[in-house]
Design an enzyme around this catalytic site. Structure first.
Site, PDB file in Angstrom:
ATOM      1  N   SER A  34      -7.209  -0.644   9.527  1.00  0.00           N
ATOM      2  CA  SER A  34      -7.799  -1.835   8.925  1.00  0.00           C
ATOM      3  C   SER A  34      -9.277  -1.862   9.269  1.00  0.00           C
ATOM      4  CB  SER A  34      -7.119  -3.097   9.467  1.00  0.00           C
ATOM      5  OG  SER A  34      -7.815  -4.258   9.071  1.00  0.00           O
TER       6      SER A  34
ATOM      7  N   ILE B 269       0.827  -1.208   0.000  1.00  0.00           N
ATOM      8  CA  ILE B 269       0.000   0.000   0.000  1.00  0.00           C
ATOM      9  C   ILE B 269       0.860   1.255   0.000  1.00  0.00           C
ATOM     10  CG2 ILE B 269      -1.699   1.315   1.326  1.00  0.00           C
ATOM     11  CD1 ILE B 269      -2.798  -1.368   2.329  1.00  0.00           C
TER      12      ILE B 269
ATOM     13  N   LYS C  60      -5.179  -2.234  16.085  1.00  0.00           N
ATOM     14  CA  LYS C  60      -5.804  -1.264  15.188  1.00  0.00           C
ATOM     15  C   LYS C  60      -6.931  -0.500  15.890  1.00  0.00           C
ATOM     16  CE  LYS C  60      -3.188  -1.954  11.651  1.00  0.00           C
ATOM     17  NZ  LYS C  60      -2.216  -0.912  11.272  1.00  0.00           N
TER      18      LYS C  60
ATOM     19  N   TYR D 250      -3.795  -8.160  16.434  1.00  0.00           N
ATOM     20  CA  TYR D 250      -3.845  -7.187  15.341  1.00  0.00           C
ATOM     21  C   TYR D 250      -5.114  -6.340  15.441  1.00  0.00           C
ATOM     22  CZ  TYR D 250      -3.951  -5.390  10.532  1.00  0.00           C
ATOM     23  OH  TYR D 250      -4.007  -4.587   9.421  1.00  0.00           O
TER      24      TYR D 250
END
Length: 321
Positions: free
Chosen positions: A190, A58, A207, A203
Site C-alpha cells: 500500500s 485486486i 505494510k 495497517y
C-alpha cells in the site's frame, strides 16, 4: 545562452514535466512508461502465477488481466464459491488460451500456516512448476491510534505480515532448490507502506514491515525478482472486512460514491509490474499519486505536514477529495 544556462534550463524543464506527470498520471512514471513501452503481458504466456486473495478485488482483477494473455493461474482464498466464479471469468477472458486445468482453484486460509507447505505441493503436483507467487490476501484497518487494542495489532500482523512471510519463504526455498534462486515473488502492499496515513496505525506498520521483509530478501538474493505493488484507494469491498481498534470488530463500510481507482485498472497495472519485473510501484488517482511521490522525500513530507491536517489526509485517503 551559455552551456551552463542551457543545462540549468533543461534541469528545470525536466522537473516541471515530472511534477506535471505526478498530477496527470494514475501511477508512478516508471510504471506508466512500462505500460506503454515495456515488456508485453503476452511474454508471461504459459507461466504459472499463484494469487492469494483471488476471490475479489485486486486479486480477481489481476487474475483476469493475466488470463487474457494465457497465463496459467492458481486462485486461492477462503471463499470457494467466489473462486469458482473467478475461474469461469478467467476462462472466458482467456478466449481459448486457457483450458479448465490451467486455472486451478486452491482454497486457502492464510492464517493456517501448517497447511502452506501442502498447498505449495498441490500447486507443484498440478503444474509441475511455479513461476510467480503474488501475496495479495490481507485486510486493512480504520481506527484511532489510542483506541487500538494490542490484540488487534497482533492479529493484523499475523495476517498481513507473518503469513505472507511464511508462505514466501517456502516458495523461495523451492526457487533455490529448483532454479538456483531464480523466481519471482510479489506482494500487494500500500502507499501507506511508505507514506503513513492517519487512523490506520497498525495497517501502516504492517505494510512498512512487509516492505522491509521483501526488500531485505532482494538484497540477499540478487537473482530473485521481487515486486512490491502499492495501491492507493481502490474501489473494492476492502473496507467491509477491515479491522478496527476492537478485537473481532469489522469496519463494514462501503467505498461506493468515493473517488477511487477501479479494481480493473489496478489489476492491469499490477500485471504490467509483474511482466516487467519491477521492484516498487504504486498507483492512485490525483492527489494520491502526487502525495505518494512526496512521501518518498522526507523534505517534501515535512512541508506537506505543515499544510495538511490529519482530517484532510484522511479525506484524500477515503476518496472524499
Amino acid at each position: 545562452m551559455s552551456f551552463l544556462e542551457f543545462l540549468l534550463l533543461l534541469l528545470v524543464a525536466y522537473y516541471v514535466i515530472y511534477v506535471l506527470l505526478w498530477i496527470v498520471l494514475d501511477c508512478n512514471v516508471a510504471l506508466w512508461f512500462k505500460s506503454k513501452f515495456g515488456v508485453s503481458l503476452s511474454s508471461m504466456r504459459g507461466q504459472v502465477v499463484w494469487i492469494t486473495g483471488a476471490s475479489s478485488g485486486i486479486g480477481r482483477s489481476l487474475a483476469l488481466s493475466l488470463a487474457r494473455h494465457g497465463v496459467r493461474l492458481v486462485l486461492s482464498a477462503r471463499r470457494v464459491e467466489q473462486l469458482e466464479v473467478v475461474q469461469e471469468e478467467c476462462l472466458a477472458a482467456a478466449r481459448g488460451l486457457l483450458a479448465t486445468k490451467d486455472v486451478l482453484i486452491l482454497p486457502m486460509d492464510m492464517l493456517q500456516l501448517q497447511r502452506h507447505e501442502s498447498n505449495l505441493f498441490t500447486v507443484l503436483n498440478h503444474f509441475d512448476r511455479l513461476d510467480v507467487l503474488v501475496n495479495n490476501a490481507g485486510r486493512s484497518q480504520r481506527a484511532s491510534w489510542t483506541d487500538i487494542e494490542i490484540e488487534v495489532d497482533r492479529e493484523l500482523f499475523e495476517l498481513d505480515v507473518f503469513s505472507v512471510v511464511h508462505l514466501t519463504r517456502l516458495v523461495v526455498r523451492y526457487f533455490i532448490e529448483q532454479n538456483g534462486g531464480r523466481g519471482h515473488v510479489a506482494a500487494t502492499s500500500s502507499i501507506a507502506g511508505f507514506g503513513p496515513v492517519p487512523f490506520s496505525a497498525t495497517y501502516c506498520a504492517a505494510k512498512h514491515a512487509l516492505n522491509a521483509y521483501l526488500l531485505s530478501l532482494k538484497l540477499e538474493m540478487r537473482k530473485l525478482d521481487v515486486t512490491i505493488f502499492a495501491p492507493g484507494p481502490i474501489a473494492t469491498d476492502f473496507l467491509q472486512e477491515a479491522f478496527t481498534g476492537e478485537q473481532g470488530a469489522k469496519y463494514g463500510q462501503s467505498t461506493a460514491n468515493q473517488k477511487r481507482m477501479t479494481a480493473d485498472r489496478c489489476g492491469e497495472l499490477f500485471a504490467v509490474a509483474l511482466a516487467n519485473k519491477m521492484d516498487l510501484t504504486w498507483c492512485g488517482l490525483f492527489p494520491v499519486n502526487l502525495l505518494a511521490y512526496c512521501a518518498r522525500n522526507p523534505t517534501l513530507t515535512k512541508i506537506l505536514g505543515q499544510f495538511m491536517t490529519e482530517q484532510t489526509l484522511n479525506k484524500i485517503r477515503e476518496g472524499k477529495l
